[in-house]
Design an enzyme around this catalytic site. Structure first.
Site, PDB file in Angstrom:
ATOM      1  N   GLU A  21       9.288  -3.320   3.330  1.00 24.91           N
ATOM      2  CA  GLU A  21       8.597  -2.297   2.880  1.00 24.91           C
ATOM      3  C   GLU A  21       7.000  -2.404   3.181  1.00 24.91           C
ATOM      4  OE1 GLU A  21      10.216   0.377   2.347  1.00 24.91           O
ATOM      5  OE2 GLU A  21      10.368   0.529   0.323  1.00 24.91           O
ATOM      6  N   THR A  23       5.249   7.564   4.093  1.00 21.73           N
ATOM      7  CA  THR A  23       4.902   6.979   2.824  1.00 21.73           C
ATOM      8  C   THR A  23       3.504   6.614   2.432  1.00 21.73           C
ATOM      9  OG1 THR A  23       6.972   6.175   2.338  1.00 21.73           O
ATOM     10  CG2 THR A  23       5.283   5.041   0.941  1.00 21.73           C
TER      11      THR A  23
HETATM   12  N1  HSE Z   1       6.810   4.715  -5.139  1.00 18.11           N
HETATM   13  C1  HSE Z   1       6.595   5.024  -3.717  1.00 18.11           C
HETATM   14  C2  HSE Z   1       6.026   6.015  -3.560  1.00 18.11           C
HETATM   15  C3  HSE Z   1       8.042   5.355  -3.261  1.00 18.11           C
HETATM   16  O1  HSE Z   1       5.914   6.974  -4.294  1.00 18.11           O
HETATM   17  O2  HSE Z   1       4.805   5.869  -2.844  1.00 18.11           O
HETATM   18  C4  HSE Z   1       8.108   5.485  -1.887  1.00 18.11           C
HETATM   19  O3  HSE Z   1       9.356   5.872  -1.260  1.00 18.11           O
END
Ligand code: HSE
Length: 309
Positions: A129, A182
């Protein structure tokens, strides 16, 4: 063991109010990966179908996780080869990188017989990640590995709590065919949160957890609210508020942006309502010049699945 075949699920992170701390695993869609021992030491990505991703291990989420595990085992002779079949599109908001990372951690653990604990698998998956989004957020990889709904109680030290999943919960997800990284979706967020918004947000997180324990759909409906990320991220999602309002009219419990978007999820109590939501989503998107996909899924309570021979 010669070969391990892994099915690693899509996930809905945040569940609206739980930015970086709540996530849920789905049964559909899922990535597939095949892991084999290789006579040649190190990591070898031999095939990638379904997405344009690097086969260079240090530039690929699967590769990075496998390299970390091999490094941890400190056996320079070990080699793994992997084939990757991406069914979850990168940048879709339903945990594409997490599915790769979680699948890699579980696949290697089974193939090599390393008996790593789930919390350690999550820690290795976080490294994937980190490569994909710049931060090691666990709200996708934890439910992908553990199944069901996960709460990240803390990051340092990493502590994950599995929450109860309501027995009859369905998710309908629309994935508009635009890519939102992201990394970018995190950069547009405010670095500071007002006390007023924070109070509303943690009230909702607590209420959502309570709703899951009580199997209380009405409380779930009132907890699925996000005052922090949604106002900023929803701007990039075509017809976001139309989806939210109209899906509730056909019976959705509630929903919002899946992860960092652009996918939007809606929860419901049964298949019939989940299909009605899909129909309403389709009607809304028919008028937009944008392609989309819709998924209907139950909650995946087992996490990454695998077969071996
Ligand atoms: N919690 C993360 C975000 C999840 O919202 O950036 C990304 O899939």
């Amino acid at each position: 063991m010669k070969e391990v075949q892994v099915y690693s699920p899509a996930t809905i992170a945040n569940l609206c109010c739980g930015f970086d701390v709540l996530g849920m695993a789905l049964n559909e869609p899922a990535d597939e990966m095949i892991f084999r021992k290789s006579p040649s030491p190190g990591v070898h990505i031999t095939k990638i179908l379904g997405a344009q991703l690097s086969k260079q291990p240090d530039k690929n989420v699967v590769g990075v996780v496998l390299e970390k595990i091999l490094h941890h085992l400190s056996n320079k002779k070990l080699g793994i080869e992997v084939e990757i079949y991406k069914n979850i599109k990168p940048g879709s908001g339903i945990g594409s990188s997490a599915a790769s990372a979680a699948g890699a951690a579980v696949g290697a653990n089974i193939l090599l017989g390393t008996n790593l604990k789930p919390i350690d698998l999550i820690k290795f998956a976080l490294e994937g990640e980190r490569l994909a989004s710049g931060t090691g957020h666990a709200d996708n990889v934890a439910p992908a590995i553990l199944g069901g709904i996960s709460l990240v109680k803390s990051y340092c030290p990493l502590e994950i709590i599995s929450l109860p999943s309501p027995k009859k919960l369905w998710a309908t997800i629309i994935h508009p065919d635009i890519e939102i990284k992201t990394l970018d979706a995190r950069q547009i967020l405010n670095k500071k949160v007002s006390m007023k918004d924070a109070v509303k947000q943690w009230g909702n997180v607590g209420a959502l957890v309570s709703a899951l324990y009580r199997d209380d759909v009405y409380l779930l409906n009132r907890s699925l609210e996000d005052f922090i990320a949604e106002p900023l991220r929803s701007i990039f999602i075509p017809a976001f508020y139309a989806l939210k309002i109209e899906c509730k009219k056909v019976g959705a419990i509630g929903g919002g942006i899946s992860g960092s978007g652009p996918s939007v999820f809606m929860l419901s109590k049964n298949k019939d309502i989940a299909e009605k939501i899909a129909k309403r989503m389709t009607e809304i998107y028919t008028f937009l010049p944008i392609k989309y996909r819709i998924y209907i899924s139950t909650i995946n309570n087992t996490g990454v699945k695998y077969n071996f021979k």
